[in-house]
Design a protein around this motif. Sequence first.
Motif, PDB file in Angstrom:
ATOM      1  N   ASN A 195      -0.442  -3.693  17.542  1.00 39.42           N
ATOM      2  CA  ASN A 195      -1.386  -4.078  16.485  1.00 39.42           C
ATOM      3  C   ASN A 195      -2.640  -3.216  16.558  1.00 39.42           C
ATOM      4  O   ASN A 195      -2.927  -2.633  17.591  1.00 39.42           O
ATOM      5  N   GLY A 249      -5.452 -10.052  11.715  1.00 37.63           N
ATOM      6  CA  GLY A 249      -4.662  -8.820  11.825  1.00 37.63           C
ATOM      7  C   GLY A 249      -5.262  -7.829  12.789  1.00 37.63           C
ATOM      8  O   GLY A 249      -4.577  -6.905  13.226  1.00 37.63           O
ATOM      9  N   CYS A 303       8.884  -7.596   0.925  1.00 39.45           N
ATOM     10  CA  CYS A 303       7.884  -8.010   1.912  1.00 39.45           C
ATOM     11  C   CYS A 303       7.902  -9.526   2.098  1.00 39.45           C
ATOM     12  O   CYS A 303       6.870 -10.130   2.405  1.00 39.45           O
ATOM     13  N   HIS A 320       3.709 -12.889  10.971  1.00 38.36           N
ATOM     14  CA  HIS A 320       3.444 -11.470  10.668  1.00 38.36           C
ATOM     15  C   HIS A 320       1.965 -11.124  10.548  1.00 38.36           C
ATOM     16  O   HIS A 320       1.617 -10.084  10.018  1.00 38.36           O
ATOM     17  N   VAL A 321       1.091 -12.026  11.025  1.00 35.89           N
ATOM     18  CA  VAL A 321      -0.322 -11.636  11.104  1.00 35.89           C
ATOM     19  C   VAL A 321      -0.454 -10.565  12.200  1.00 35.89           C
ATOM     20  O   VAL A 321      -1.144  -9.572  12.030  1.00 35.89           O
ATOM     21  N   TYR A 322       0.257 -10.817  13.290  1.00 36.54           N
ATOM     22  CA  TYR A 322       0.306  -9.848  14.388  1.00 36.54           C
ATOM     23  C   TYR A 322       1.753  -9.501  14.708  1.00 36.54           C
ATOM     24  O   TYR A 322       2.639 -10.335  14.568  1.00 36.54           O
ATOM     25  N   VAL A 369      -1.458  -4.232   6.921  1.00 35.73           N
ATOM     26  CA  VAL A 369      -0.170  -3.564   6.684  1.00 35.73           C
ATOM     27  C   VAL A 369       0.998  -4.399   7.217  1.00 35.73           C
ATOM     28  O   VAL A 369       2.006  -4.578   6.521  1.00 35.73           O
ATOM     29  N   HIS A 370       0.862  -4.920   8.425  1.00 35.81           N
ATOM     30  CA  HIS A 370       1.989  -5.660   9.009  1.00 35.81           C
ATOM     31  C   HIS A 370       2.301  -6.912   8.182  1.00 35.81           C
ATOM     32  O   HIS A 370       3.458  -7.173   7.847  1.00 35.81           O
ATOM     33  N   TYR A 371       1.269  -7.626   7.826  1.00 34.06           N
ATOM     34  CA  TYR A 371       1.470  -8.874   7.070  1.00 34.06           C
ATOM     35  C   TYR A 371       1.974  -8.584   5.653  1.00 34.06           C
ATOM     36  O   TYR A 371       2.940  -9.186   5.183  1.00 34.06           O
ATOM     37  N   MET A 372       1.295  -7.633   4.982  1.00 39.22           N
ATOM     38  CA  MET A 372       1.663  -7.345   3.590  1.00 39.22           C
ATOM     39  C   MET A 372       3.092  -6.832   3.463  1.00 39.22           C
ATOM     40  O   MET A 372       3.707  -6.969   2.414  1.00 39.22           O
ATOM     41  N   SER A 373       3.576  -6.192   4.534  1.00 39.43           N
ATOM     42  CA  SER A 373       4.937  -5.657   4.468  1.00 39.43           C
ATOM     43  C   SER A 373       5.955  -6.680   4.961  1.00 39.43           C
ATOM     44  O   SER A 373       7.111  -6.336   5.205  1.00 39.43           O
ATOM     45  N   GLY A 374       5.526  -7.915   5.119  1.00 41.74           N
ATOM     46  CA  GLY A 374       6.445  -8.949   5.579  1.00 41.74           C
ATOM     47  C   GLY A 374       6.940  -8.690   6.996  1.00 41.74           C
ATOM     48  O   GLY A 374       8.040  -9.098   7.361  1.00 41.74           O
ATOM     49  N   GLY A 375       6.120  -8.011   7.796  1.00 36.34           N
ATOM     50  CA  GLY A 375       6.451  -7.789   9.204  1.00 36.34           C
ATOM     51  C   GLY A 375       7.245  -6.521   9.469  1.00 36.34           C
ATOM     52  O   GLY A 375       7.657  -6.278  10.606  1.00 36.34           O
ATOM     53  N   LYS A 376       7.444  -5.688   8.435  1.00 33.24           N
ATOM     54  CA  LYS A 376       8.287  -4.501   8.646  1.00 33.24           C
ATOM     55  C   LYS A 376       7.511  -3.336   9.249  1.00 33.24           C
ATOM     56  O   LYS A 376       8.041  -2.605  10.079  1.00 33.24           O
ATOM     57  N   LEU A 377       6.298  -3.118   8.790  1.00 31.03           N
ATOM     58  CA  LEU A 377       5.514  -1.979   9.270  1.00 31.03           C
ATOM     59  C   LEU A 377       4.549  -2.433  10.364  1.00 31.03           C
ATOM     60  O   LEU A 377       4.060  -3.560  10.332  1.00 31.03           O
ATOM     61  N   ARG A 378       4.305  -1.534  11.324  1.00 28.66           N
ATOM     62  CA  ARG A 378       3.400  -1.856  12.426  1.00 28.66           C
ATOM     63  C   ARG A 378       2.319  -0.797  12.541  1.00 28.66           C
ATOM     64  O   ARG A 378       2.552   0.368  12.218  1.00 28.66           O
ATOM     65  N   GLN A 415      10.413   0.519   4.235  1.00 27.19           N
ATOM     66  CA  GLN A 415      10.569   1.500   5.305  1.00 27.19           C
ATOM     67  C   GLN A 415      11.838   2.323   5.154  1.00 27.19           C
ATOM     68  O   GLN A 415      11.839   3.521   5.413  1.00 27.19           O
TER      69      GLN A 415
END
Lengths: 339, 344
Positions: free
Chosen positions: B184, B160, A111, A336-338, B119-128, A123
């Motif tokens: 988002n 988020g 992550c 990656h906030v959004y 989720v998006h932030y914690m996964s380093g941008g992988k999950l949406r 994933q």
Amino acid sequence: MTQTKAPREQSAQQRAADVREGAEQWMLAYRLMLRIRFFEEQVNDLYRTARMPGLAHLYSGEEAVAVGVCQALRPDDYITSTHRGHGHCLAKGASIDRMFAELLGKEPGYCRGKGGSMHIADQETGNLGANAIVGGSAGIATGAAFSSKMLGTGQVAVCFFGDGALGQGVLYEVMNMASLWKLPILYVCENNLYNEYTHNAETTAGSMLARAQAFNIEAEEIDGQDVRLVYATAQRLVERARRGDGPGFLLANTYRFHGHHVGDIQRTYYRSKEEEEYWKAERDPITILGNWLLEEHVADAAQLERIRSEAQEEVTAGVEFGLNAPFPEISEVTEHVYA
Amino acid sequence: MSTPSVVSSQSSQAGTGQMREVTLGQAIRETLAEELRRDPTVFIMGEDVAEAGTPFKVLSGLVEEFGPQRIIDSPISEAGISGLGVGAAMTGMRPIIDIMFGDFIGLAMDQIVNQAAKVHYMSGGKLRVPLVIRTTLGATRRTAAQHSQSLHAWVSHIPGLKVALPSTPYDAKGLLKTAIRDDNPVIFFEDKMMYQLKGQVPDDDYTIPFGVADVKRAGTDITLVATSSMVQIALAAAEQLAELDISAEVVDPRTTTPLDKETLIASAQKTSRAIVIDEGYERYGVTAELAAVIADGAFYYLDAPVKRLGAMDVPVPFSPVLEDQTVPTAEAVTQLAKTLCGRV
């Protein structure tokens, strides 16, 4: 709640055939459990030598649950994990080096260092993430099962949680829906006896299994230290769920060898040293499988020793990778906030 | 909308087709139907959303067209359906979760704040998490303390999440399309008292980008920044003020997160006075944030302190005579504006 199921009595011939057929899988299970054990011991060492920020909740002692369940899954099946999640991640196929990088807050971590020990998601191996809210991933796992059903992909979701999560209402909300809509999900309750620092006898009334049965969910209680039994039971429940016959609930009785987290060292006020020694000496899932492999002549002592040293080498190489990996750029803090 | 001098910018991606009049409730319903037709991964889940069409009847008819597989009556489990929505969104669906009353988001807060938002932030941008949670706000429906709150500040606080607050049928449609198509989690608040509000919408497909405020009425003497239910209050106040020869500009941020700070600041710089009106509790609320943005960005242009009007800091009472005291009124806005303009 102490009942456990033993594998059914089999004919000697049938048993020999099963051993041959399963040999490769059980050797792999042995390797995977050792990988998790050495990984966790390495994490503990990183913590004790102040090389790792934050804290970690170690899975040592519970390896058979993650490995047995994940061996019953397809690569594209989903899992959600817990704060005690390193074992689930590794069992589902995460790589040791990127795991260590994440635990150390490094850029090549799963992550990018933003999740850490309690939030590893991958994933590519179907891991929708560890979760630091007890019971917090129950909704996510059930939603993944819902997607699978809506999209007709045939995927199953596994929701790992501990006995502590039995205190969370959301778990019952989603188990109700999973049963109503026959979602392809397996709820795996790792009963390690303790809700953090409190024995579950103080927190959990009535029957754990009956909680799931009340929703008409197919529920089984097993010895979670026997990886072959975990696999066989999970396999049945997973395939049943995949066929569209509804969710399953697997209550796996297990034990965490360490404290609630790496810093929980003085724990005699909530559990005795004798109890810990008993589980380590008599109920270690790696020893149990190792003894079986020897007894059934699937492997000899030298082979097991070789697996052991290979697993140790993998972990040593992985932690080196993590320690040497770069931290993320400071500018990543706002990324990656959004989406 | 009865104000003749409305100059809604109906911004960039506005539709240009034939205009027709619909209620805000109809605008929501037809938007949902259009998106359900357009994208097979969209589904609606909530309490009484299918045959009942919700207590507000906003969803009436959808289950007949899209079936119970996509318009799904759920148990009364706000946390469960929100959590299921997060997981479904992470794995290929675009769920729209219906939380009947905004007051009930308390039940779902862990799923919204600790799961969806992170989720998006914690996964380093992988999950949406392309999730929409539709819920309501607004008092004066005589439903007392647990069915009347406007709690959008809670979620506006959380990084988020995106938060949309439509005030017209046109905005409702354009913002809801954007919400559903966004990758988002979006919390979409509808004023339950405005479902019958009528307005013009175009026939063709259009979206309204988030973070773009709309000047609902142009003016020069004072800026009235108003959200959701308070936009009509501000427009009514602007009419009253016009009779007193005070020209009020009404600015609707339309989304609190992201926030169009520039338009708010530019308006306050132009008029030199500002009142922020929002139906959430005044204390630590949306009015505080917006007022701080204006005070910070327009300080040297201001002739008066930035003032705030929010819901009274009391649980919403049942008795109509008491409840009516708790929300800002056009008269209260007018009175405050007169004071700020030195016209006591």
